[in-house]
Design an enzyme around this catalytic site. Structure first.
Site, short mmCIF file in Angstrom:
data_model
loop_
_atom_site.label_atom_id
_atom_site.label_comp_id
_atom_site.label_asym_id
_atom_site.label_seq_id
_atom_site.Cartn_x
_atom_site.Cartn_y
_atom_site.Cartn_z
N ARG A 123 -6.62 7.22 -1.79
CA ARG A 123 -6.73 7.28 -0.34
C ARG A 123 -6.86 8.70 0.20
O ARG A 123 -6.89 8.90 1.40
CB ARG A 123 -5.60 6.51 0.32
N GLY A 187 3.11 0.40 -7.92
CA GLY A 187 3.47 -0.31 -9.15
C GLY A 187 4.58 -1.33 -8.99
O GLY A 187 5.08 -1.84 -10.00
N ALA A 188 4.95 -1.67 -7.74
CA ALA A 188 6.09 -2.57 -7.54
C ALA A 188 5.83 -3.98 -8.09
O ALA A 188 6.77 -4.72 -8.34
CB ALA A 188 6.45 -2.65 -6.06
N GLU A 189 4.57 -4.35 -8.28
CA GLU A 189 4.30 -5.67 -8.86
C GLU A 189 4.50 -5.67 -10.38
O GLU A 189 4.41 -6.72 -11.02
CB GLU A 189 2.87 -6.11 -8.54
N ASN A 268 7.22 -3.31 -1.03
CA ASN A 268 7.86 -4.61 -1.28
C ASN A 268 8.82 -4.56 -2.46
O ASN A 268 8.87 -3.59 -3.21
CB ASN A 268 6.78 -5.66 -1.56
N ASP A 313 5.89 -9.80 -0.42
CA ASP A 313 5.02 -8.62 -0.53
C ASP A 313 4.72 -8.02 0.84
O ASP A 313 3.65 -7.47 1.06
CB ASP A 313 3.71 -8.97 -1.28
N ASN A 402 -3.35 -4.05 6.32
CA ASN A 402 -3.06 -3.44 5.03
C ASN A 402 -3.30 -1.93 5.12
O ASN A 402 -3.15 -1.34 6.18
CB ASN A 402 -3.88 -4.15 3.94
N HIS A 622 -10.17 -9.98 -12.37
CA HIS A 622 -11.33 -10.87 -12.51
C HIS A 622 -11.38 -11.98 -11.46
O HIS A 622 -12.30 -12.79 -11.48
CB HIS A 622 -11.38 -11.43 -13.92
CA CA Z 1 2.71 -5.06 -3.14
#
Ligand code: CA
Length: 690
Positions: A123, A187-189, A268, A313, A402, A622
């Site tokens: 960004r 990287g929180a996911e 999140n 999220d 977002n 994908h």
């Molecule tokens: Ca997230």
């Protein structure tokens, strides 16, 4: 005559032509910080291009970025040079009036390009005192010499001894705060724990680090946020640290020099599912919060949590705008944010006090906010892990807004928000979470929680908007309907204009007062990055990076194709009045047509297992339903899938240099066969037989 000289002369002729036909003096103006200046309003106080003449706006030059992986960055323009960061964090310095490439720096992150949720995007860079600062996808913060692009120093911001280190990313723009440079991560996911670190801009030496969520009790963090972490730890339960906890600060970090504060937008939870993360107990500070810290020391000052016990999220990482607004007869120092959860917030930025908040899009997870505290009043269905039923709700994990930045015009008093109505079903995952895979605790099985009718209804209700919002009255003033959701960031100007790109491959200028479309440009690919404006030698320029990328075209599948094929050549596009350049012709690639199998695989149990595995390991690049929106190969039409080569690619890492990592440590060959069955079934369902 060299072409550079020719371009320079062309620019001069253009400048003279403009000077002769425009009597108003246009002073030079830079775009020196991510949000333009310290208020981060993205309001360019230049009025050469206005509502009466914007129809004369034309391309002055374009600069090909040599990729189609997507552009999210805000360019920085200082000293007549545009500093860009493209996909894979490639930094370029470009002459801001001619488009001549001055230098390029490639941090070589392709090997890490499958990390994170949302592609190898960035960004932006920060530029200050002769240095350019860039965050690399693999966690490095790099300082470059602004003249030459040569690295001056480099630090790894992620603790490499952390077993989850490879799950961290940087996609955000660094921010210069006094003599420090700040960066967070994503990287929180995937099991990350969020923090923001300040480094000395001249040396790269660490000054302070603020953790956004507590770590494992009893393990010292050696961080300035320790006392705040004691407070935060009281709001957590269970063994959250095993999942990292989340709270990554991957975008908004704003510096308020007047108050000496830095405002951090926090992401999140990891995983999203509050039951899994924290035994369903506690608010889990500082997830989904705005946290103010001392700019010099990183010490906690105040926080406001938008979404207590976050489970959807609903990050509060979206861009933060500072303003001084008259509210109830008093001038208040406020900050404004439109986070993913769908409410527009106005806070007192001295104290963090909640001033007001109202939904700016369709919000079904909460019925409103407590007028005193701003705490959401949740709908009874929202906590899907408690009810045992899927909660079909708006906004989705994509958010009502977002990362594409909103802008604020002090002239109109309005905030311009690239917003959307996208819903999704939230259902608790019924399987053990694998840390390092997509760790949400939510069943991400591509809509399996919905009937086909519900899914069709969901798609039909997906809408994108540009919303003009009155932050004092907390109400919409106008709204433009976009072709599809997930459109571009916004620029407001003193010419009474609002500029924003869209997924229908355009950059558009609107009348800031009423939303009337006054001008548009066919960019041949989606424009999701925010435009900027600057003035040099009496000419006002509008500049933007074109190129579709980020999470939506990767995961969105058929939903992301609403606006048509939007992947195309990525470019820097620069406009001024009476610009006459054109883009070379471009024909979008054809959609996949032929199925890879002549019959549907017979083992339905294998297809069902493959669906779950696909959702965990493959979907985020994908696409939902194995439908690619163009950024990566459409596996429904990939001859590799039914062949021997499938194992060589997925387990053997044969395409690792192209960014397709090996999954040998995550998948067995039996599981790979299940995934193959699922992809073949989807191919057979969707595509023609020969
Ligand atoms: Ca997230």
């Amino acid at each position: 005559m060299t072409s550079a000289l020719g371009k320079a002369l062309g620019g001069l002729v253009l400048a003279l032509a403009l000077a002769s036909c425009d009597s108003s003096q246009t002073a030079d103006a830079e775009w020196s910080m991510h949000g333009l200046d310290e208020m981060a309003q993205r309001f360019a106080d230049i009025e050469q291009i206005d509502t009466s003449n914007v129809e004369r706006l034309g391309l002055v030059f374009s600069h090909d970025l040599g990729t189609d992986r997507g552009q999210e960055a805000t360019p920085i323009m200082v000293g007549g040079v545009l500093y860009l960061v493209s996909a894979y964090d490639v930094v370029q310095a470009v002459d801001a009036t001619s488009g001549e490439l001055l230098w390029e720096y490639d941090p070589q992150v392709r090997a890490a390009s499958a990390r994170g949720c949302c592609g190898p995007v960035s960004r932006g860079v920060a530029v200050d005192d002769g240095k350019v600062f860039v965050g690399a996808l693999d966690g490095r913060l790099i300082a470059l010499d602004a003249q030459s692009g040569t690295p001056v120093w480099e630090v790894q911001t992620i603790d490499q001894s952390d077993p989850l280190a490879e799950n961290y990313t940087i996609t955000g723009a660094p921010r210069v705060v006094g003599d420090l440079v700040l960066i967070g991560n994503g990287g929180a996911e995937f099991g990350a724990r969020g923090f923001v670190t300040a480094y000395h801009a001249d040396s790269g030496e660490q000054a302070w680090r603020f953790y956004t969520v507590p770590g494992e009790p009893g393990v010292p963090d050696n961080a300035a946020s320790d006392s705040a972490m004691d407070m935060a730890a009281d709001t957590w339960a269970g063994e959250w640290w095993k999942y990292g906890g989340g709270g990554t600060a991957w975008d908004a970090i704003e510096y308020d020099p007047e108050l000496g504060l830095v405002y951090i937008g926090v992401g999140n939870g990891s995983p999203w599912n509050h039951q899994m993360r924290s035994d369903g107990k506690g608010d889990n500070l500082f997830l989904s919060s705005i946290v103010a810290v001392d700019a010099k020391t990183g010490e906690y000052r105040w926080h406001f949590q938008t979404t207590p016990a976050e489970s959807w999220d609903y990050t509060a990482t979206q861009n933060i705008i500072l303003a001084d607004l008259e509210i109830d007869g008093k001038l208040r120092k406020v900050l404004m944010q439109a986070p993913k959860n769908g409410f527009f917030y106005v806070l007192d930025r001295e104290t963090g006090e909640f001033i007001s908040g109202k939904p700016f899009v369709n919000v079904t997870w909460a019925t409103g906010l407590d007028p005193k505290t701003g705490r959401p009043i949740e709908a009874p269905s929202a906590r899907y892990y408690r009810t045992g039923e899927p909660s079909f709700q708006f906004p989705s994990s994509g958010g009502g807004h977002n990362w594409p930045p909103m802008a604020f015009s002090p002239d109109t008093g309005l905030v311009y928000i690239p917003a959307q109505d996208v819903g999704m079903p939230y259902a608790a995952a019924d399987e053990e979470q694998v840390i390092g895979a997509y760790t949400s605790g939510v069943a991400m099985d591509g809509g399996g929680a919905m009937t086909k009718e519900q899914r069709d209804e969901l798609y039909a209700r997906m809408k994108g908007y540009l919303i003009a919002w009155d932050p004092v009255k907390q109400e919409q003033v106008w709204r433009v309907n976009q072709v599809a959701p997930f459109n571009g960031g916004v620029l407001a100007t003193a010419g009474g204009l609002v500029f924003a790109g869209n997924t229908a491959r355009e950059l558009v200028a609107y009348d800031a007062a009423n939303g009337e479309e006054l001008w548009s440009f066919d960019a041949q690919t989606a424009v999701i990055a925010p435009p900027i404006s600057y003035a040099i030698d009496g000419v006002q320029y509008i500049a933007v990076l074109s190129g579709w990328g980020g999470g939506w075209p990767l995961t969105g599948g058929v939903m992301a194709l609403q606006a048509g094929k939007s992947v195309g050549p990525n470019r820097l596009l620069v406009f001024a009045l009476d610009g006459e350049q054109t883009l070379p012709a471009f024909t979008p690639p054809e959609a996949p047509r032929r199925a890879i199998v002549s019959a549907r695989p017979e083992d339905e149990a294998a297809i069902a297992r493959g669906n779950k595995l696909y959702a965990r390991y493959c979907l985020r690049c994908h696409g939902t339903g194995v439908v690619s929106a163009g950024a990566y190969p459409d596996l429904r039409a990939s001859g590799v899938v039914p062949s021997e080569a499938f194992s060589a690619v997925v387990l053997g890492g044969a395409l690792a240099p192209n960014g397709m990592p090996s999954f040998a440590d995550k998948l067995t060959s039996g599981q790979l066969n299940d995934i193959r069955s699922f992809i073949e079934a989807r191919s057979f369902e969707d595509l023609a037989q020969e």
